[in-house]
Structures are given as C-alpha cells and as structure tokens.
Design a protein around this motif. Structure first.
Motif, PDB file in Angstrom:
ATOM      1  N   UNK A  96      -0.013   1.882  -9.101  1.00 45.60           N
ATOM      2  CA  UNK A  96       0.554   3.222  -9.279  1.00 45.60           C
ATOM      3  C   UNK A  96      -0.285   4.326  -8.642  1.00 45.60           C
ATOM      4  N   UNK A  97      -1.600   4.200  -8.738  1.00 44.87           N
ATOM      5  CA  UNK A  97      -2.451   5.346  -8.402  1.00 44.87           C
ATOM      6  C   UNK A  97      -3.387   5.099  -7.214  1.00 44.87           C
ATOM      7  N   UNK A 216      -3.569 -11.902 -25.683  1.00 44.31           N
ATOM      8  CA  UNK A 216      -3.296 -11.051 -24.526  1.00 44.31           C
ATOM      9  C   UNK A 216      -2.741  -9.708 -24.970  1.00 44.31           C
ATOM     10  N   UNK A 217      -3.614  -8.812 -25.319  1.00 51.02           N
ATOM     11  CA  UNK A 217      -3.183  -7.473 -25.717  1.00 51.02           C
ATOM     12  C   UNK A 217      -4.197  -6.434 -25.254  1.00 51.02           C
ATOM     13  N   UNK A 218      -3.722  -5.518 -24.456  1.00 49.87           N
ATOM     14  CA  UNK A 218      -4.562  -4.423 -23.970  1.00 49.87           C
ATOM     15  C   UNK A 218      -3.862  -3.110 -24.253  1.00 49.87           C
ATOM     16  N   UNK A 219      -4.583  -2.013 -24.125  1.00 55.08           N
ATOM     17  CA  UNK A 219      -3.990  -0.703 -24.403  1.00 55.08           C
ATOM     18  C   UNK A 219      -4.664   0.345 -23.542  1.00 55.08           C
ATOM     19  N   UNK A 220      -4.047   1.513 -23.455  1.00 52.18           N
ATOM     20  CA  UNK A 220      -4.720   2.629 -22.795  1.00 52.18           C
ATOM     21  C   UNK A 220      -4.227   3.942 -23.343  1.00 52.18           C
ATOM     22  N   UNK A 221      -5.018   4.959 -23.068  1.00 47.50           N
ATOM     23  CA  UNK A 221      -4.707   6.320 -23.501  1.00 47.50           C
ATOM     24  C   UNK A 221      -4.792   7.237 -22.286  1.00 47.50           C
ATOM     25  N   UNK A 222      -3.873   8.185 -22.215  1.00 43.48           N
ATOM     26  CA  UNK A 222      -3.899   9.160 -21.120  1.00 43.48           C
ATOM     27  C   UNK A 222      -2.887  10.251 -21.428  1.00 43.48           C
ATOM     28  N   UNK A 223      -2.885  11.250 -20.560  1.00 43.05           N
ATOM     29  CA  UNK A 223      -1.857  12.278 -20.603  1.00 43.05           C
ATOM     30  C   UNK A 223      -0.478  11.605 -20.498  1.00 43.05           C
ATOM     31  N   UNK A 224       0.519  12.217 -21.151  1.00 38.36           N
ATOM     32  CA  UNK A 224       1.853  11.626 -21.203  1.00 38.36           C
ATOM     33  C   UNK A 224       2.390  11.264 -19.807  1.00 38.36           C
ATOM     34  N   UNK A 225       2.099  12.099 -18.828  1.00 39.85           N
ATOM     35  CA  UNK A 225       2.672  11.838 -17.501  1.00 39.85           C
ATOM     36  C   UNK A 225       2.135  10.538 -16.886  1.00 39.85           C
ATOM     37  N   UNK A 226       0.861  10.285 -17.108  1.00 40.06           N
ATOM     38  CA  UNK A 226       0.278   9.033 -16.602  1.00 40.06           C
ATOM     39  C   UNK A 226       0.865   7.846 -17.364  1.00 40.06           C
ATOM     40  N   UNK A 227       0.995   8.012 -18.679  1.00 40.26           N
ATOM     41  CA  UNK A 227       1.597   6.951 -19.493  1.00 40.26           C
ATOM     42  C   UNK A 227       3.018   6.656 -18.994  1.00 40.26           C
ATOM     43  N   UNK A 228       3.764   7.700 -18.694  1.00 41.66           N
ATOM     44  CA  UNK A 228       5.135   7.510 -18.205  1.00 41.66           C
ATOM     45  C   UNK A 228       5.158   6.791 -16.852  1.00 41.66           C
ATOM     46  N   UNK A 229       4.154   7.048 -16.018  1.00 43.02           N
ATOM     47  CA  UNK A 229       4.074   6.328 -14.739  1.00 43.02           C
ATOM     48  C   UNK A 229       3.906   4.823 -14.979  1.00 43.02           C
ATOM     49  N   UNK A 230       3.051   4.484 -15.941  1.00 41.11           N
ATOM     50  CA  UNK A 230       2.826   3.066 -16.237  1.00 41.11           C
ATOM     51  C   UNK A 230       4.106   2.432 -16.795  1.00 41.11           C
TER      52      UNK A 230
END
Ligand SMILES: *Cc1c(COP(=O)(O)O)cnc(C)c1O
Length: 353
Positions: A96-97, A216-230
């Motif tokens: 994505x980035x 198999x479980x991972x997570x992340x935190x970010x601004x909503x726009x980045x989350x929406x990209x993922x």
C-alpha cells in the motif's frame, strides 16, 4: 519452478523461517515463541460450540476483537486493524505505502526485504551503528515507507518514544511503520503518537507476548485513513483472513491481560538471569528489551556454538550475514530451559579446554 510462473517472482529470495525440526525433542530457543501456554480463559474460549460454528464464515470486520483491542489499548475502534499475523500487515504495508520506495535498517527483521522485493518496492537500507543501535537521525527519506522494528530484531535494542517521534516528524510525506512485535518485554510503545501523526502505523502481534504464534493473529493502530487503506487491500484479497477460532481466542486473550503481563515479567526476569550467566561465561550480550538476547563470545565461533547446541538438543537462531555471523539469537524461555541452556554452554566451553 514451473515455466508458468510470472517472471516477476522467479528470482525472489524467500524468507527462511526458523527451523521446526521433528527428528527429536529440542529445547526451542530459536523462534521467539513463548514458553507459556495461552491462558485458561483463552483456551476455554475455543470450545466445541465455536468449532461447530466453523461452518460459517468468520466476521470480516472482526468487530468484537477490534472493540476489545480498542478498549484495552485506549484507542477508537476505527484506529484498529487486525490480520492473519502481523506479517500480513507488513505485507499490505509494502503493497500500500511503498510507492516511493522503502527504507529500513540493514540488520532487522528479514521479512522487510522479502516484502519489498515481492512488491517491487525500491528499498534502501541504513547500516546500524558500531554498537548495533539505530541512529534515529539517519532516517530522513521523506516520501519513502520507513520500517523500524522496535525493539529491533535480532539485536533486541529499543529506541525511545522521543526518537521514534523524531523519525515520524522527519518523514511527514511517507508512512512510518513501527513494528512493535516485542514491545511488551520492556520497551515503551509509541502508540499514543497515532493521535498526533497521520503517517504513523504501529504493528503488534499475539505471537510473542501472548503465546499464540500458531493462531496467527496480528494487529495495528493508525489514523483511520491508513486503517481504511489496509482494509481496502484486505477486501481485495481475502476478507475472511482471520478464522473464527483465532478471533475468539484473541478476544479472550485481550480480556485476560493480567496473565500475559505476568508472563512478560517472568520472561524479563529469565532474561536478566540469562544475560548475567552468559556474561559470566565471557559473552558479549547486546542489551535487550525483547524476549531474546543476541550474544557472541571470542572463545567460540557463532556457527560452531549453534551446531554444538543443536547436537545437544538446544536450538538457537544463527544468521549467516557477515556482520552478525559470530552471534546467536537466543529466545528467552522458562527458567528451567534457561538453566539447561546455560549448563550446556558451560559444558561446551569445558569440552573445548
Ligand atoms: C515475529 C515477528 C513478526 C511476525 O509476527 P506474526 O504476527 O507471527 O506474523 C513481525 N515482526 C517481527 C520483528 C517479528 O519478530
């Protein structure tokens, strides 16, 4: 390789996972798994009813798990994304980035390079300092995707939140991904910074401190726009990427935080024990804030120590690359495992005299 494979993939250098040999029972100190099982409540959550429900697709939004995570970490649900291991998130992040290239430390998690190559992301690496630390000031490649494991692997060294903030500030036009796979073992998370910076992506995993590598479980935190990209990429590849059993286990684990925090404390104690013992045996040990230590000595070569330990039933991780080939990365296990490890290293040293 078949003649049908897309040329793009024919020269890929794939990631080499730590070995999981089946020939005999080893003390496994090579893949940074937890020596402790998931908590009783986590185990109980994966019950017969949940197994029967496997006929149904899992919730593509992972709402319950995300809500539990948001509550536990003090963020909004819109700032949380969960995935099939944090490797899955790293993969998406390069996809994505990585448009303007990527940058990461020369010695770090081996998968960054693999993902960069997979997605044809032009990448550069920054050498570590003499003492293996990362100099935050050297990460000024605005526009590129910057990826830093904090604590770094395989060194275990950790940057401060202030240093991370500097990197995020210096790269306002690129995403800065901080991979916090090992943050629960003594480092300070930069999570609060997501409220201040729209270009920060912080990833974590249930594989290390939460004893769930096999789920198999991972997570992340970010601004909503980045989350929406993922999410955009997830809904273009595999919307049901987390299975039902993992979702319920993950939620139960989040709700049973005290158990996992206690385990991290024990790992930290066992790490201090291991460091002191190794130093007593003439090892140089890089100061670690992770559930592993990175150590070398001048009385035995890194590859040789690795082989002798394996012969004696203990697996550690050895890397061939030039600068770190005298080192081994040793996962911190239970105190019994660490005593056995130290005893075996002593034995090896005596055999050499
Ligand atoms: C173990 C590890 C991961 C991968 O975690 P999974 O959630 O099991 O995919 C990511 N980054 C680093 C630095 C790791 O060591």
């Amino acid at each position: 390789m078949s003649r049908f494979l897309n040329d793009r993939y024919s020269s890929l250098e794939v990631y080499t996972p730590g070995e999981q040999p089946k020939d005999k029972k080893y003390i496994k100190l090579n893949t940074n798994e937890s020596p402790f099982p998931p908590s009783e409540k986590t185990v109980a959550a994966v019950n017969a009813d949940e197994i029967r429900d496997l006929r149904l697709y899992s919730d593509p939004e992972c709402s319950e798990l995300k809500m539990a995570m948001a509550q536990s970490y003090g963020v909004k649900t819109e700032n949380v994304y969960v995935a099939n291991g944090s490797d899955d998130i790293l993969n998406f992040a390069f996809m994505a980035f990585g448009q303007n290239g990527a940058v990461f430390p020369e010695i770090s998690y081996g998968f960054y390079k693999v993902f960069a190559e997979l997605h044809v992301v032009d990448y550069i690496t920054v050498p570590l300092e003499k003492d293996f630390s990362i100099d935050a000031d050297k990460y000024c490649f605005n526009g590129r995707l910057t990826v830093i494991a904090n604590p770094n692997a395989p060194t275990g060294l950790c940057l401060s939140v202030k240093e991370i903030e500097q990197i995020v500030k210096n790269n306002p036009d690129g995403v800065v991904l901080i991979d916090e796979a090992y943050i629960d073992f003594g480092g300070e998370s930069c999570l609060p910074l997501i409220n201040k910076y729209k270009n920060l992506l912080v990833t974590g995993t249930f594989s290390k401190s939460r004893s769930m590598a096999g789920a198999r479980l991972g997570f992340c935190f970010a601004d909503k726009e980045i989350i929406d990209d993922l999410r955009r990429i997830k809904y273009s590849t595999n919307p049901y990427n987390i299975n039902r059993l993992t979702l319920v286990a993950g939620k139960a684990a989040i709700e049973d935080d005290a158990y996992y925090t206690e385990n991290c404390k024990r790992i930290i104690e066992n790490r201090e024990y291991t460091v002191a013992q190794l130093e007593g045996l003439g090892f140089r040990v890089i100061p670690s804030k992770a559930n592993f230590v990175f150590a070398e000595s001048d009385w035995i070569d890194g590859a040789e120590l690795y082989s002798k330990l394996k012969e004696k039933g203990i697996l550690v991780r050895h890397f061939d690359s030039e600068r770190i080939k005298n080192f081994n990365r040793i996962t911190i296990g239970s105190i019994e495992e660490m005593r056995e490890f130290i005893k075996t290293v002593k034995q090896i040293s005596e055999e050499l005299q």
